[in-house]
Design a protein around this motif. Structure first.
Motif, mmCIF file in Angstrom:
data_model
loop_
_atom_site.group_PDB
_atom_site.id
_atom_site.type_symbol
_atom_site.label_atom_id
_atom_site.label_comp_id
_atom_site.label_asym_id
_atom_site.label_seq_id
_atom_site.Cartn_x
_atom_site.Cartn_y
_atom_site.Cartn_z
ATOM 1 N N PRO A 100 -10.755 -12.820 -3.038
ATOM 2 C CA PRO A 100 -9.619 -13.234 -3.878
ATOM 3 C C PRO A 100 -8.519 -12.185 -4.001
ATOM 4 O O PRO A 100 -7.384 -12.519 -4.336
ATOM 5 N N PHE A 101 -8.851 -10.934 -3.715
ATOM 6 C CA PHE A 101 -7.874 -9.857 -3.878
ATOM 7 C C PHE A 101 -7.569 -9.206 -2.526
ATOM 8 O O PHE A 101 -8.462 -9.053 -1.688
ATOM 9 N N PRO A 102 -6.318 -8.811 -2.319
ATOM 10 C CA PRO A 102 -5.954 -8.168 -1.040
ATOM 11 C C PRO A 102 -6.571 -6.784 -0.926
ATOM 12 O O PRO A 102 -6.839 -6.121 -1.938
ATOM 13 N N ASP A 103 -6.743 -6.357 0.295
ATOM 14 C CA ASP A 103 -7.253 -5.013 0.551
ATOM 15 C C ASP A 103 -6.204 -3.989 0.118
ATOM 16 O O ASP A 103 -5.040 -4.042 0.542
ATOM 17 N N ALA A 104 -6.627 -3.070 -0.745
ATOM 18 C CA ALA A 104 -5.676 -2.103 -1.319
ATOM 19 C C ALA A 104 -5.041 -1.234 -0.242
ATOM 20 O O ALA A 104 -3.833 -0.925 -0.306
ATOM 21 N N ASN A 105 -5.807 -0.825 0.745
ATOM 22 C CA ASN A 105 -5.263 0.015 1.802
ATOM 23 C C ASN A 105 -4.245 -0.749 2.640
ATOM 24 O O ASN A 105 -3.198 -0.210 3.013
ATOM 25 N N ALA A 106 -4.532 -2.023 2.909
ATOM 26 C CA ALA A 106 -3.597 -2.836 3.690
ATOM 27 C C ALA A 106 -2.288 -3.034 2.926
ATOM 28 O O ALA A 106 -1.203 -3.026 3.523
ATOM 29 N N VAL A 107 -2.376 -3.211 1.615
ATOM 30 C CA VAL A 107 -1.164 -3.342 0.791
ATOM 31 C C VAL A 107 -0.344 -2.062 0.874
ATOM 32 O O VAL A 107 0.893 -2.097 1.014
ATOM 33 N N SER A 108 -1.019 -0.926 0.785
ATOM 34 C CA SER A 108 -0.327 0.356 0.859
ATOM 35 C C SER A 108 0.369 0.527 2.209
ATOM 36 O O SER A 108 1.513 1.016 2.271
ATOM 37 N N GLN A 109 -0.298 0.117 3.269
ATOM 38 C CA GLN A 109 0.277 0.232 4.601
ATOM 39 C C GLN A 109 1.509 -0.666 4.748
ATOM 40 O O GLN A 109 2.533 -0.256 5.307
ATOM 41 N N ALA A 110 1.409 -1.877 4.242
ATOM 42 C CA ALA A 110 2.544 -2.797 4.310
ATOM 43 C C ALA A 110 3.728 -2.262 3.514
ATOM 44 O O ALA A 110 4.890 -2.375 3.930
ATOM 45 N N GLN A 111 3.458 -1.670 2.367
ATOM 46 C CA GLN A 111 4.525 -1.080 1.562
ATOM 47 C C GLN A 111 5.173 0.105 2.271
ATOM 48 O O GLN A 111 6.389 0.314 2.153
ATOM 49 N N ALA A 112 4.381 0.852 3.017
ATOM 50 C CA ALA A 112 4.934 1.970 3.794
ATOM 51 C C ALA A 112 5.909 1.455 4.846
ATOM 52 O O ALA A 112 6.962 2.069 5.089
ATOM 53 N N LEU A 113 5.576 0.340 5.472
ATOM 54 C CA LEU A 113 6.480 -0.254 6.455
ATOM 55 C C LEU A 113 7.769 -0.732 5.789
ATOM 56 O O LEU A 113 8.855 -0.641 6.381
ATOM 57 N N GLN A 114 7.666 -1.221 4.577
ATOM 58 C CA GLN A 114 8.867 -1.631 3.848
ATOM 59 C C GLN A 114 9.752 -0.426 3.527
ATOM 60 O O GLN A 114 10.983 -0.515 3.608
ATOM 61 N N ARG A 115 9.138 0.696 3.178
ATOM 62 C CA ARG A 115 9.920 1.899 2.883
ATOM 63 C C ARG A 115 10.666 2.384 4.128
ATOM 64 O O ARG A 115 11.820 2.828 4.032
ATOM 65 N N ILE A 116 10.030 2.287 5.259
ATOM 66 C CA ILE A 116 10.691 2.675 6.511
ATOM 67 C C ILE A 116 11.923 1.801 6.743
ATOM 68 O O ILE A 116 12.989 2.301 7.127
ATOM 69 N N GLN A 117 11.771 0.513 6.500
ATOM 70 C CA GLN A 117 12.913 -0.390 6.669
ATOM 71 C C GLN A 117 14.053 -0.026 5.727
ATOM 72 O O GLN A 117 15.231 -0.061 6.116
ATOM 73 N N ARG A 118 13.721 0.322 4.505
ATOM 74 C CA ARG A 118 14.767 0.714 3.545
ATOM 75 C C ARG A 118 15.456 1.996 3.979
ATOM 76 O O ARG A 118 16.688 2.133 3.832
ATOM 77 N N ASP A 119 14.695 2.933 4.514
ATOM 78 C CA ASP A 119 15.297 4.187 4.990
ATOM 79 C C ASP A 119 16.264 3.915 6.138
ATOM 80 O O ASP A 119 17.372 4.480 6.179
ATOM 81 N N LEU A 120 15.867 3.060 7.066
ATOM 82 C CA LEU A 120 16.737 2.726 8.199
ATOM 83 C C LEU A 120 17.971 1.966 7.725
ATOM 84 O O LEU A 120 19.084 2.211 8.198
ATOM 85 N N GLU A 121 17.770 1.051 6.781
ATOM 86 C CA GLU A 121 18.898 0.277 6.262
ATOM 87 C C GLU A 121 19.884 1.171 5.531
ATOM 88 O O GLU A 121 21.103 1.002 5.644
#
Length: 210
Positions: A100-121
């Motif tokens: 029922p709950f997402p994997d905490a490490n996978a969430v952290s990894q996905a958020q890291a990819l979002q931060r990279i996108q924000r840095d590039l933007e």
């Protein structure tokens, strides 16, 4: 973006050939001199870059540089976004009764990819929306002193190569987990922010001396 042929651009300045010789001697950890030469040839001939030699093309030259590198940063960001989507589909599926709950490490990894996108933007936005320099004053002061603009041609060349290298390296990454560490390292090594600041300093110096 409008493309101009070689006849439109005319002969390259002597500085171009000196710069090309320096490229052959340099050791680029991401790219090599032959690719760098190809990129600069596209810049000087294929894109319609005029070395700031023609008064009615000064702003066009500046906008051309900023538009091209902004486009490459946008492509880099879009690629990381695609990697994030693939990563989420693989590691963050819809919740089930068993999970029922997402994997905490996978969430952290996905958020890291979002931060990279924000840095590039953020980098893309800064470059694309930068104020247009007072090119009229630059031309008025330096129209009879061609060598005084060599520093600007040099930093344009370096900036394009840095961003092109970054873009090519990022789009070659096919795994979001790899991108999390690789892209920040590429951004740090790419010298893009430092070169952009140097370009601003060169433009300010040219305007202030006018």
């Amino acid at each position: 973006m409008r493309v101009y042929g070689r006849a439109r651009c005319g002969a390259a300045s002597p500085f171009f050939w000196r710069y090309m010789m320096e490229l052959k001697k340099s050791d680029n950890p991401i790219d090599n001199a032959s690719i760098a030469k190809q990129v600069l040839s596209n810049l000087f001939y294929g894109w319609g870059y005029n070395f700031y030699r023609h008064e009615n093309q000064l702003r066009a030259d500046d906008l051309l540089i900023r538009s091209r590198i902004s486009d490459w940063l946008g492509e880099s960001r879009a690629h990381v976004a695609a990697l994030e989507s693939t990563y989420r589909r693989k590691y963050l599926p819809a919740p089930t009764r068993e999970h029922p709950f997402p994997d905490a490490n996978a969430v952290s990894q996905a958020q890291a990819l979002q931060r990279i996108q924000r840095d590039l933007e953020s980098m893309e936005t800064v470059i694309r929306t930068a104020p247009v320099p007072e090119m009229d004053r630059i031309h008025q002061r330096h129209r009879n002193e061609g060598e005084t603009l060599e520093a600007l041609v040099s930093v344009d060349s370096a900036l394009v190569l840095h961003v092109k290298n970054l873009r090519d390296a990022i789009v070659a990454i096919d795994d979001g987990a790899v991108a999390i560490d690789a892209v920040p390292a590429l951004l740090k090594a790419g010298q893009i922010e430092a070169t952009w600041q140097q370009r601003g300093q060169v433009l300010s110096a040219l305007v202030e001396s006018g």
